[in-house]
Design an enzyme around this catalytic site. Structure first.
Site, PDB file in Angstrom:
ATOM      1  N   TYR A  52       0.929  -1.276   0.025  1.00  0.00           N
ATOM      2  CA  TYR A  52      -0.063  -0.181   0.043  1.00  0.00           C
ATOM      3  C   TYR A  52       0.826   1.271   0.091  1.00  0.00           C
ATOM      4  O   TYR A  52       2.158   1.280   0.756  1.00  0.00           O
ATOM      5  CB  TYR A  52      -0.997   0.007   1.298  1.00  0.00           C
ATOM      6  N   GLU A 112      -3.412   7.472  -4.104  1.00  0.00           N
ATOM      7  CA  GLU A 112      -3.324   6.407  -3.540  1.00  0.00           C
ATOM      8  C   GLU A 112      -3.341   4.992  -4.387  1.00  0.00           C
ATOM      9  O   GLU A 112      -4.014   5.118  -5.357  1.00  0.00           O
ATOM     10  CB  GLU A 112      -4.382   6.000  -2.513  1.00  0.00           C
TER      11      GLU A 112
END
Ligand code: GDP
Ligand code: MN
Length: 391
Positions: free
Chosen positions: A101, A189
């Protein structure tokens, strides 16, 4: 402005972040042709804004044409909350070595962007953040201090990556930071960043939100098509008219304010006196009669609105022009709702005179609080209780 996955990936590609090969499809034919170009196995991904898409069945894998057609036909009919699936992103399926992530988002507490990296990513990132906070690595970003490769290498190494993987991920991390600032994002993101079995890293998903106030500087982003249906119709109408409008879930008092600060103060005052704001609307500058009229029409149309407070200053705006807009709507719609106006400043005498001639309750020299109290009183006279229903 929130971007669809495929739009965010398009920005990523512009910044040199690798993404899986893929095509966007709006119908079965386009999907077939995408599959033909890619070959199997394939990932089919619904393009929606809502989170938790993978878990809700919005990401599917197809090993062959039969599975693919079945998937595509099923997905075009799907709905996620209010969102209808109109586009599918069809991509090559990566072989997953590991999922990471990475994201940059505004930290409202510290008022700086925060870079976050986790060596473990994917659909359970929320649980990882909650249960294993030590697996998340954070770095506040000073917007005036350029980020360098060695900053990224330091962070990625801390997360436990080494060798070629560490270098690749560091480069992508730096490009994501660059993407965030270049496109004036609020959030950028990648979850997951997939490192495939061949050791190559790809942004397998994107979540990007661009600051609306910066959109005028970014023609390529503001030109992204938006289906008017996907916007709240009142918000869309307000946007077209150049006023900022946010609807609230509950509430019976519509609000038009000249300036966001006055708007927030008015909302607080409404709540303090037992009312509930139904919306937030900032009239902004250049309040012509027609812009004021549009704002008032939108607020009167807001579900549940039983009274309207117009609280504005004639600074760059002209009170007479605003009064003309208000009167235009009252004459056109003869609305059942009570409208109270507090308006002071440039051309106030002319504005007040127009409103008084139509018996519209106004507050001339008083405070926002007096205007709120007057509105609630007028509403009570009409049988509206402060809880929001006609008695
Ligand atoms: P989200 O649920 O909306 O975040 O959807 P994602 O695009 O992140 O996909 C959900 C999950 O599907 C990811 O966490 C991956 O595990 C998996 N996934 C997505 N793309 C690929 C791919 O190309 N190959 C493989 N094997 N898995 C993928
Ligand atoms: Mn994801």
């Amino acid at each position: 402005m929130q971007l669809y996955e495929f739009e965010g990936k398009w920005l990523f590609q512009n910044m040199g972040i690798p993404t899986p090969r893929g095509h966007i499809a709006g119908n079965l034919e386009e999907a077939r042709s995408a599959a033909h170009k890619l070959g199997y196995p394939i990932v089919v991904k619904c393009q929606i804004f809502g989170g938790g898409r993978g878990k809700a069945g919005g990401v599917k894998f197809a090993e062959n044409e039969d599975e693919f057609i079945y998937c595509v036909e099923e997905m075009f009919g799907m709905k996620f909350g209010k969102e209808k699936v109109e586009k599918l992103l069809i991509e090559e399926k990566l072989s997953v070595g590991r999922e990471l992530y990475m994201g940059v988002t505004l930290d409202p507490g510290a008022s700086v962007p925060l870079l976050i990296l986790s060596a473990q990513g994917g659909m359970d990132i929320e649980y990882i953040a909650r249960d294993f906070p030590h697996k998340l690595f954070e770095k506040p970003l000073d917007p005036l201090q350029p980020q360098r490769m060695y900053h990224m290498i330091e962070m990625v190494s801390k997360a436990g990556l080494t060798g070629e993987e560490m270098l690749q991920v560091s480069k992508i991390l730096l490009k994501l930071v660059d993407c965030y600032f270049t496109y004036e994002a609020i959030t950028a993101e990648i979850n997951p960043l997939i490192i495939d079995l061949g050791g190559k890293a790809f942004a397998a998903d994107s979540k990007v939100e661009i600051d609306d106030s910066a959109l005028f500087r970014m023609r390529e982003v503001s030109n992204f098509e938006r289906n008017a249906e996907s916007l709240d119709p009142l918000e869309a109408e307000a946007k077209a008219a150049g006023v900022s409008y946010v609807g609230m879930d509950k509430g019976n008092i519509g609000l038009i304010a000249g300036g966001a600060g006055l708007g927030m103060a008015s909302m607080d005052m409404i709540s303090a006196h037992g009312g509930a704001p139904a919306n937030f609307l900032d009239l902004g500058g250049d309040a012509t009669p027609s812009k004021t009229a549009t704002a008032l029409r939108i607020v009167l149309k807001t579900p549940g609105v039983e009274g309207v407070l117009i609280n504005a200053f004639g600074g760059i705006n002209n009170c007479e022009a605003m009064a003309r807009g208000i009167i235009q709507v009252i004459e056109e719609l003869n609305p059942p709702q009570t409208i109270v106006v507090k308006m002071r400043g440039h051309s106030q005498e002319e504005g007040w005179a127009l409103l008084e001639a139509r018996n519209i309750p106004i507050v001339k020299f008083g405070t926002t609080e007096e205007a709120v109290i007057l509105l609630l009183e007028e509403m009570r006279k009409k049988g509206v209780t402060s809880s929001g229903r006609f008695g």
